[in-house]
Design an enzyme around this catalytic site. Sequence first.
Site, PDB file in Angstrom:
ATOM      1  N   SER A 185       3.065  31.925  12.380  1.00  0.00           N
ATOM      2  CA  SER A 185       2.880  30.882  13.399  1.00  0.00           C
ATOM      3  C   SER A 185       1.391  30.573  13.594  1.00  0.00           C
ATOM      4  O   SER A 185       0.527  31.390  13.270  1.00  0.00           O
ATOM      5  CB  SER A 185       3.495  31.361  14.717  1.00  0.00           C
ATOM      6  OG  SER A 185       2.856  32.557  15.108  1.00  0.00           O
TER       7      SER A 185
ATOM      8  N   PHE B 151       9.208  35.770   8.980  1.00  0.00           N
ATOM      9  CA  PHE B 151      10.620  36.149   8.820  1.00  0.00           C
ATOM     10  C   PHE B 151      11.430  35.162   7.987  1.00  0.00           C
ATOM     11  O   PHE B 151      12.503  35.488   7.507  1.00  0.00           O
ATOM     12  CB  PHE B 151      11.280  36.303  10.205  1.00  0.00           C
ATOM     13  CG  PHE B 151      11.622  34.991  10.865  1.00  0.00           C
ATOM     14  CD1 PHE B 151      12.770  34.295  10.494  1.00  0.00           C
ATOM     15  CD2 PHE B 151      10.811  34.429  11.846  1.00  0.00           C
ATOM     16  CE1 PHE B 151      13.086  33.068  11.088  1.00  0.00           C
ATOM     17  CE2 PHE B 151      11.117  33.222  12.435  1.00  0.00           C
ATOM     18  CZ  PHE B 151      12.258  32.541  12.057  1.00  0.00           C
TER      19      PHE B 151
ATOM     20  N   GLU C 128       8.645  42.270  10.503  1.00  0.00           N
ATOM     21  CA  GLU C 128       9.450  43.389  11.004  1.00  0.00           C
ATOM     22  C   GLU C 128      10.883  42.965  11.318  1.00  0.00           C
ATOM     23  O   GLU C 128      11.755  43.793  11.508  1.00  0.00           O
ATOM     24  CB  GLU C 128       8.775  44.015  12.232  1.00  0.00           C
ATOM     25  CG  GLU C 128       8.661  43.117  13.469  1.00  0.00           C
ATOM     26  CD  GLU C 128       7.462  42.147  13.424  1.00  0.00           C
ATOM     27  OE1 GLU C 128       7.036  41.749  12.320  1.00  0.00           O
ATOM     28  OE2 GLU C 128       7.002  41.767  14.514  1.00  0.00           O
TER      29      GLU C 128
ATOM     30  N   CYS D  36       9.004  26.053   7.473  1.00  0.00           N
ATOM     31  CA  CYS D  36       7.757  25.393   7.883  1.00  0.00           C
ATOM     32  C   CYS D  36       7.705  23.977   7.331  1.00  0.00           C
ATOM     33  O   CYS D  36       6.880  23.179   7.737  1.00  0.00           O
ATOM     34  CB  CYS D  36       6.559  26.189   7.418  1.00  0.00           C
ATOM     35  SG  CYS D  36       6.378  26.181   5.644  1.00  0.00           S
TER      36      CYS D  36
ATOM     37  N   GLU E  94       6.143  22.993  17.946  1.00  0.00           N
ATOM     38  CA  GLU E  94       7.032  23.504  16.897  1.00  0.00           C
ATOM     39  C   GLU E  94       8.198  24.236  17.556  1.00  0.00           C
ATOM     40  O   GLU E  94       7.991  25.134  18.369  1.00  0.00           O
ATOM     41  CB  GLU E  94       6.276  24.480  15.984  1.00  0.00           C
ATOM     42  CG  GLU E  94       7.181  25.020  14.884  1.00  0.00           C
ATOM     43  CD  GLU E  94       6.472  25.977  13.922  1.00  0.00           C
ATOM     44  OE1 GLU E  94       5.761  26.875  14.391  1.00  0.00           O
ATOM     45  OE2 GLU E  94       6.650  25.814  12.709  1.00  0.00           O
TER      46      GLU E  94
ATOM     47  N   LYS F  22       2.637  43.712   4.229  1.00  0.00           N
ATOM     48  CA  LYS F  22       3.170  44.005   5.568  1.00  0.00           C
ATOM     49  C   LYS F  22       4.128  42.853   5.882  1.00  0.00           C
ATOM     50  O   LYS F  22       3.732  41.807   6.391  1.00  0.00           O
ATOM     51  CB  LYS F  22       2.019  44.053   6.576  1.00  0.00           C
ATOM     52  CG  LYS F  22       2.300  44.852   7.850  1.00  0.00           C
ATOM     53  CD  LYS F  22       3.481  44.398   8.655  1.00  0.00           C
ATOM     54  CE  LYS F  22       3.278  43.106   9.392  1.00  0.00           C
ATOM     55  NZ  LYS F  22       4.539  42.589  10.010  1.00  0.00           N
TER      56      LYS F  22
HETATM   57  P1  NAD Z   1       4.799  35.180  13.402  1.00  0.00           P
HETATM   58  O1  NAD Z   1       3.460  34.552  13.502  1.00  0.00           O
HETATM   59  O2  NAD Z   1       5.452  35.648  14.653  1.00  0.00           O
HETATM   60  O3  NAD Z   1       4.724  36.484  12.448  1.00  0.00           O
HETATM   61  C1  NAD Z   1       4.158  36.425  11.184  1.00  0.00           C
HETATM   62  C2  NAD Z   1       3.567  37.791  10.843  1.00  0.00           C
HETATM   63  O4  NAD Z   1       2.542  38.102  11.780  1.00  0.00           O
HETATM   64  C3  NAD Z   1       4.584  38.916  10.897  1.00  0.00           C
HETATM   65  O5  NAD Z   1       4.388  39.770   9.809  1.00  0.00           O
HETATM   66  C4  NAD Z   1       4.277  39.605  12.221  1.00  0.00           C
HETATM   67  O6  NAD Z   1       4.552  40.979  12.202  1.00  0.00           O
HETATM   68  C5  NAD Z   1       2.794  39.360  12.380  1.00  0.00           C
HETATM   69  N1  NAD Z   1       2.396  39.275  13.786  1.00  0.00           N
HETATM   70  C6  NAD Z   1       3.157  38.800  14.815  1.00  0.00           C
HETATM   71  N2  NAD Z   1       2.441  38.853  15.971  1.00  0.00           N
HETATM   72  C7  NAD Z   1       1.227  39.341  15.654  1.00  0.00           C
HETATM   73  C8  NAD Z   1       0.044  39.612  16.427  1.00  0.00           C
HETATM   74  N3  NAD Z   1       0.003  39.377  17.734  1.00  0.00           N
HETATM   75  N4  NAD Z   1      -1.024  40.098  15.771  1.00  0.00           N
HETATM   76  C9  NAD Z   1      -0.996  40.338  14.450  1.00  0.00           C
HETATM   77  N5  NAD Z   1       0.097  40.099  13.670  1.00  0.00           N
HETATM   78  C10 NAD Z   1       1.191  39.607  14.272  1.00  0.00           C
HETATM   79  O7  NAD Z   1       5.733  34.179  12.594  1.00  0.00           O
HETATM   80  P2  NAD Z   1       7.308  34.272  12.330  1.00  0.00           P
HETATM   81  O8  NAD Z   1       8.017  34.006  13.605  1.00  0.00           O
HETATM   82  O9  NAD Z   1       7.641  35.496  11.558  1.00  0.00           O
HETATM   83  O10 NAD Z   1       7.506  33.026  11.328  1.00  0.00           O
HETATM   84  C11 NAD Z   1       7.689  31.713  11.758  1.00  0.00           C
HETATM   85  C12 NAD Z   1       6.399  30.951  11.743  1.00  0.00           C
HETATM   86  O11 NAD Z   1       5.824  30.969  10.438  1.00  0.00           O
HETATM   87  C13 NAD Z   1       6.585  29.469  12.074  1.00  0.00           C
HETATM   88  O12 NAD Z   1       5.555  29.064  12.931  1.00  0.00           O
HETATM   89  C14 NAD Z   1       6.472  28.771  10.708  1.00  0.00           C
HETATM   90  O13 NAD Z   1       6.043  27.432  10.773  1.00  0.00           O
HETATM   91  C15 NAD Z   1       5.464  29.644  10.038  1.00  0.00           C
HETATM   92  N6  NAD Z   1       5.534  29.508   8.581  1.00  0.00           N
HETATM   93  C16 NAD Z   1       4.559  28.766   7.985  1.00  0.00           C
HETATM   94  C17 NAD Z   1       4.602  28.570   6.623  1.00  0.00           C
HETATM   95  C18 NAD Z   1       3.560  27.722   5.955  1.00  0.00           C
HETATM   96  O14 NAD Z   1       3.566  27.653   4.749  1.00  0.00           O
HETATM   97  N7  NAD Z   1       2.654  27.096   6.689  1.00  0.00           N
HETATM   98  C19 NAD Z   1       5.634  29.145   5.854  1.00  0.00           C
HETATM   99  C20 NAD Z   1       6.594  29.906   6.499  1.00  0.00           C
HETATM  100  C21 NAD Z   1       6.539  30.086   7.878  1.00  0.00           C
END
Ligand code: NAD
Length: 486
Positions: free
Chosen positions: A232, A155, A182, A287, A386, A179
């Site tokens: 994450s 997000f 959401e 991140c 985090e 994808k």
């Molecule tokens: P998230 O892991 O909740 O979601 C990321 C994606 O995974 C979304 O598209 C979501 O729909 C999907 N998703 C969520 N739960 C899922 C599941 N159980 N099974 C399959 N797909 C699933 O992350 P977020 O809250 O959207 O973003 C924040 C996180 O992203 C933080 O931990 C941040 O550190 C990380 N991030 C990392 C980087 C990097 O470069 N390392 C960059 C940006 C964000």
Amino acid sequence: MIATETTLTTVSSLVNGKWESGNGEAHPVFNPATGESIASLPYSSVADVNRAVESAHAAFQAWKETPVVDRVQPLYKFKALLDKHANEIAGILTRENGKTIDDARVEVRRAIQMVEVACGMPSLMMGDSLNDVARGIDSRTVREPLGVTVGITPFNFPAMVPMWMYPFALACGNTFILKPSEKVPMTPTRCVELLLDAGLPANVFQLVHGGKETVDALLAHPLVKSISFVGSTPIAKYIYTTGAAYGKRVQALGGAKNHLVVMPDANMEKSVEAIISSAFGAAGERCLAGSVLVPVGDAAGPLLKLLTEKTREITVGDGSTEGMGMGPVVTSEHQKKILGYIDKGVAEGADICCDGRVRSQESDGYFVGPTIFDNVKPGMTIAREEIFGPVLSVIRVPTLDDAIKLVNSSEFGNTTSIFTQNGASAREYQSRVEVGMIGVNIGVAAPMAFFPFAGWKNSFFGDLHAHGKDAVYFYTEQKVLMTRWF
Ligand code: NAD
């Protein structure tokens, strides 16, 4: 497609060349600054995902055979359209994500830079060649696209992170299915509209929406060749192991806990400016955000004095107001989670010097004010996990060696920075920390589009990093050709 006015709109998917409403359940999208529902997002059903994959697969051969100089033409036009609509996209981004309009503009600029670099694919994709590797035998390498490639994004950077992926994937000759998160589907959807306006053949790109069910359908589909994921750590690990078990190429970027080390010889004023922007910019939802501040020796006194003074000056409010210092966090659940971490920090005995909980009670938006804890111990929850919000934990250490040991004890290794005027300290730090992206006197050491981006340890699962040359390698398979003429 989406409308950009303030009425409730429906966010569409793009499947088989047509904009359509997903056949799954619809979920609301919120404006985090007000708590109002601003759009409805019908999720894609598994059948929708399967149609998207089949359509992307059917489009692959013709796109692969399109000369690379022609494949990048829509990207040049896309770049021009993004430039033209940059402010509009930044506005949508702020409305659904909450970050300030200035942060949103910077993000859109960063996204555009990805497209600019991918436009250089005719040079980037070139292989090596050497004649007479044996008598009369010439050898060369060529790179070929993989097929249907998939991007699953978080997000916090809804314009930029998808563009770490698809401009490179498409220019390499792959078809692509996005994808997006959401929570913030409007920004990426608007960008995809512009991509089609730029002349990209519609079936070369598909857009599906949803959560776990949608992702699982993509992971399991045999025609999907690669998965690029950013999000994450627990989900990144899941994507990596599941995708690999299905035989796909996977890059999965995960979460972070980033340390900012300040030496006593640092330029305190400039360092504090960079630390504040790192810890509290985008409400800490980056991140690469600094979340643990590590003053070494005598640095703590002057650093903390200036830092708390400047932090108290940060304005917190609706990010769409020009000049606002910090916006809300993304959802009410995330706000609660961050407030829970702050409560835990207090309960575990850290000293709270700036308390962001007060701001959370002042309106319906999902606000958390900038928060600083001093005298945090390495074992405390706020020091290890985090938080992904505007919370900075200060761990004081006596020496640079202690700082390095602290950084290396973290399960994460995304980014870190050292603030110092001493080259030897900086060099020692850069070479000893087990971290992927390292800054010297830089608050957010984000690699530019032409360098690779990823962390170490639990911040990254895979081999090839995002963007830069790694993206070209990730989105292509290599062949070695050996030729002899009799
Ligand atoms: P998230 O892991 O909740 O979601 C990321 C994606 O995974 C979304 O598209 C979501 O729909 C999907 N998703 C969520 N739960 C899922 C599941 N159980 N099974 C399959 N797909 C699933 O992350 P977020 O809250 O959207 O973003 C924040 C996180 O992203 C933080 O931990 C941040 O550190 C990380 N991030 C990392 C980087 C990097 O470069 N390392 C960059 C940006 C964000």
